[in-house]
Design a protein around this motif. Structure first.
Motif, PDB file in Angstrom:
ATOM      1  N   LYS A 182       0.844  -1.194   0.000  1.00  0.00           N
ATOM      2  CA  LYS A 182       0.000   0.000   0.000  1.00  0.00           C
ATOM      3  C   LYS A 182       0.877   1.242   0.000  1.00  0.00           C
ATOM      4  O   LYS A 182       1.970   1.244   0.558  1.00  0.00           O
ATOM      5  CB  LYS A 182      -0.909   0.012   1.234  1.00  0.00           C
ATOM      6  CG  LYS A 182      -1.875  -1.139   1.296  1.00  0.00           C
ATOM      7  CD  LYS A 182      -2.701  -1.076   2.557  1.00  0.00           C
ATOM      8  CE  LYS A 182      -3.594  -2.306   2.635  1.00  0.00           C
ATOM      9  NZ  LYS A 182      -4.268  -2.390   3.928  1.00  0.00           N
ATOM     10  N   ASN A 183       0.380   2.292  -0.565  1.00  0.00           N
ATOM     11  CA  ASN A 183       1.066   3.581  -0.591  1.00  0.00           C
ATOM     12  C   ASN A 183       0.855   4.288   0.754  1.00  0.00           C
ATOM     13  O   ASN A 183       0.135   5.276   0.851  1.00  0.00           O
ATOM     14  CB  ASN A 183       0.516   4.420  -1.755  1.00  0.00           C
ATOM     15  CG  ASN A 183       1.212   5.755  -1.862  1.00  0.00           C
ATOM     16  OD1 ASN A 183       2.349   5.916  -1.464  1.00  0.00           O
ATOM     17  ND2 ASN A 183       0.512   6.729  -2.408  1.00  0.00           N
ATOM     18  N   GLU A 184       1.478   3.732   1.785  1.00  0.00           N
ATOM     19  CA  GLU A 184       1.359   4.272   3.138  1.00  0.00           C
ATOM     20  C   GLU A 184       2.745   4.564   3.692  1.00  0.00           C
ATOM     21  O   GLU A 184       3.673   3.761   3.553  1.00  0.00           O
ATOM     22  CB  GLU A 184       0.634   3.283   4.052  1.00  0.00           C
ATOM     23  CG  GLU A 184      -0.813   3.067   3.669  1.00  0.00           C
ATOM     24  CD  GLU A 184      -1.525   2.063   4.554  1.00  0.00           C
ATOM     25  OE1 GLU A 184      -0.862   1.420   5.423  1.00  0.00           O
ATOM     26  OE2 GLU A 184      -2.736   1.902   4.378  1.00  0.00           O
ATOM     27  N   SER A 185       2.870   5.692   4.324  1.00  0.00           N
ATOM     28  CA  SER A 185       4.155   6.176   4.838  1.00  0.00           C
ATOM     29  C   SER A 185       4.885   5.141   5.687  1.00  0.00           C
ATOM     30  O   SER A 185       6.069   4.879   5.465  1.00  0.00           O
ATOM     31  CB  SER A 185       3.927   7.457   5.633  1.00  0.00           C
ATOM     32  OG  SER A 185       5.118   7.918   6.186  1.00  0.00           O
ATOM     33  N   THR A 186       4.181   4.540   6.639  1.00  0.00           N
ATOM     34  CA  THR A 186       4.856   3.603   7.550  1.00  0.00           C
ATOM     35  C   THR A 186       5.385   2.381   6.811  1.00  0.00           C
ATOM     36  O   THR A 186       6.481   1.903   7.107  1.00  0.00           O
ATOM     37  CB  THR A 186       3.921   3.156   8.693  1.00  0.00           C
ATOM     38  OG1 THR A 186       2.717   2.633   8.134  1.00  0.00           O
ATOM     39  CG2 THR A 186       3.600   4.313   9.618  1.00  0.00           C
ATOM     40  N   GLU A 187       4.630   1.883   5.833  1.00  0.00           N
ATOM     41  CA  GLU A 187       5.086   0.711   5.085  1.00  0.00           C
ATOM     42  C   GLU A 187       6.256   1.059   4.174  1.00  0.00           C
ATOM     43  O   GLU A 187       7.212   0.288   4.051  1.00  0.00           O
ATOM     44  CB  GLU A 187       3.944   0.109   4.259  1.00  0.00           C
ATOM     45  CG  GLU A 187       4.357  -1.178   3.583  1.00  0.00           C
ATOM     46  CD  GLU A 187       3.248  -1.854   2.795  1.00  0.00           C
ATOM     47  OE1 GLU A 187       3.537  -2.879   2.163  1.00  0.00           O
ATOM     48  OE2 GLU A 187       2.096  -1.360   2.806  1.00  0.00           O
ATOM     49  N   ILE A 188       6.197   2.221   3.547  1.00  0.00           N
ATOM     50  CA  ILE A 188       7.307   2.658   2.691  1.00  0.00           C
ATOM     51  C   ILE A 188       8.592   2.742   3.498  1.00  0.00           C
ATOM     52  O   ILE A 188       9.613   2.159   3.137  1.00  0.00           O
ATOM     53  CB  ILE A 188       6.984   4.016   2.031  1.00  0.00           C
ATOM     54  CG1 ILE A 188       5.830   3.856   1.040  1.00  0.00           C
ATOM     55  CG2 ILE A 188       8.223   4.607   1.359  1.00  0.00           C
ATOM     56  CD1 ILE A 188       5.216   5.166   0.580  1.00  0.00           C
ATOM     57  N   ILE A 189       8.538   3.437   4.612  1.00  0.00           N
ATOM     58  CA  ILE A 189       9.735   3.620   5.438  1.00  0.00           C
ATOM     59  C   ILE A 189      10.224   2.289   5.998  1.00  0.00           C
ATOM     60  O   ILE A 189      11.421   1.987   5.952  1.00  0.00           O
ATOM     61  CB  ILE A 189       9.468   4.652   6.552  1.00  0.00           C
ATOM     62  CG1 ILE A 189       9.225   6.031   5.915  1.00  0.00           C
ATOM     63  CG2 ILE A 189      10.613   4.698   7.550  1.00  0.00           C
ATOM     64  CD1 ILE A 189       8.650   7.063   6.853  1.00  0.00           C
ATOM     65  N   SER A 190       9.313   1.461   6.467  1.00  0.00           N
ATOM     66  CA  SER A 190       9.689   0.162   7.029  1.00  0.00           C
ATOM     67  C   SER A 190      10.348  -0.742   5.983  1.00  0.00           C
ATOM     68  O   SER A 190      11.396  -1.346   6.247  1.00  0.00           O
ATOM     69  CB  SER A 190       8.446  -0.522   7.603  1.00  0.00           C
ATOM     70  OG  SER A 190       8.743  -1.828   8.018  1.00  0.00           O
ATOM     71  N   ASN A 191       9.760  -0.822   4.794  1.00  0.00           N
ATOM     72  CA  ASN A 191      10.309  -1.708   3.767  1.00  0.00           C
ATOM     73  C   ASN A 191      11.643  -1.203   3.233  1.00  0.00           C
ATOM     74  O   ASN A 191      12.535  -2.002   2.918  1.00  0.00           O
ATOM     75  CB  ASN A 191       9.309  -1.902   2.634  1.00  0.00           C
ATOM     76  CG  ASN A 191       8.139  -2.778   3.037  1.00  0.00           C
ATOM     77  OD1 ASN A 191       7.951  -3.095   4.214  1.00  0.00           O
ATOM     78  ND2 ASN A 191       7.327  -3.169   2.083  1.00  0.00           N
ATOM     79  N   VAL A 192      11.811   0.109   3.144  1.00  0.00           N
ATOM     80  CA  VAL A 192      13.094   0.652   2.699  1.00  0.00           C
ATOM     81  C   VAL A 192      14.150   0.464   3.783  1.00  0.00           C
ATOM     82  O   VAL A 192      15.302   0.130   3.473  1.00  0.00           O
ATOM     83  CB  VAL A 192      12.969   2.125   2.264  1.00  0.00           C
ATOM     84  CG1 VAL A 192      14.330   2.719   1.935  1.00  0.00           C
ATOM     85  CG2 VAL A 192      12.035   2.237   1.055  1.00  0.00           C
TER      86      VAL A 192
END
Length: 120
Positions: free
Chosen positions: A12-22
């Motif tokens: 999903k295009n969600e801030s927490t997931e983006i930061i966590s996965n990166v």
């Protein structure tokens, strides 16, 4: 200097997931290549147009990469591209030969380089 490539995806295009996965990707690249943060010259992030809720560079800052030059850009909107994808290119000062570098593609990004798929 060598380039270390990697990529990951988000559901999903969600801030927490983006930061966590990166953060997961960067940590895996550091471990796989035994990177000393002081040896990083710069890092370039790119993301597909459907990933815009957070800058991927935030993940590097959260890992303590406060002095590393970071740059973000957007991939072209290709109909054949991998959706929700974030790529990274780490420019590393090293004497290692190119064959000693480990490039990592996680989650849905494994399809980008199946020839060197080293998913963790």
């Amino acid at each position: 200097m060598r380039g270390i490539r990697g990529a990951t995806t988000v559901e999903k295009n969600e801030s927490t997931e983006i930061i966590s996965n990166v953060m997961e990707l960067l940590s895996a690249l550091v471990e796989a290549n035994k990177i000393d943060i002081e040896d990083i010259g710069a890092v370039i992030f790119s993301s597909t147009p459907d990933v815009n809720s957070a800058f991927p560079a935030i993940a590097a800052r959260n890992l303590g990469w406060t002095e590393v030059p970071l740059f973000g850009t957007q991939e072209i909107d290709s109909p054949n591209g991998v959706a929700h994808c974030i790529r990274v290119l780490i420019l590393l000062n090293t004497d290692l030969p190119q064959k000693a570098i480990s490039h990592l593609y996680l989650r849905g990004a494994v399809v980008l380089r199946q020839d060197i798929n080293k998913e963790k």
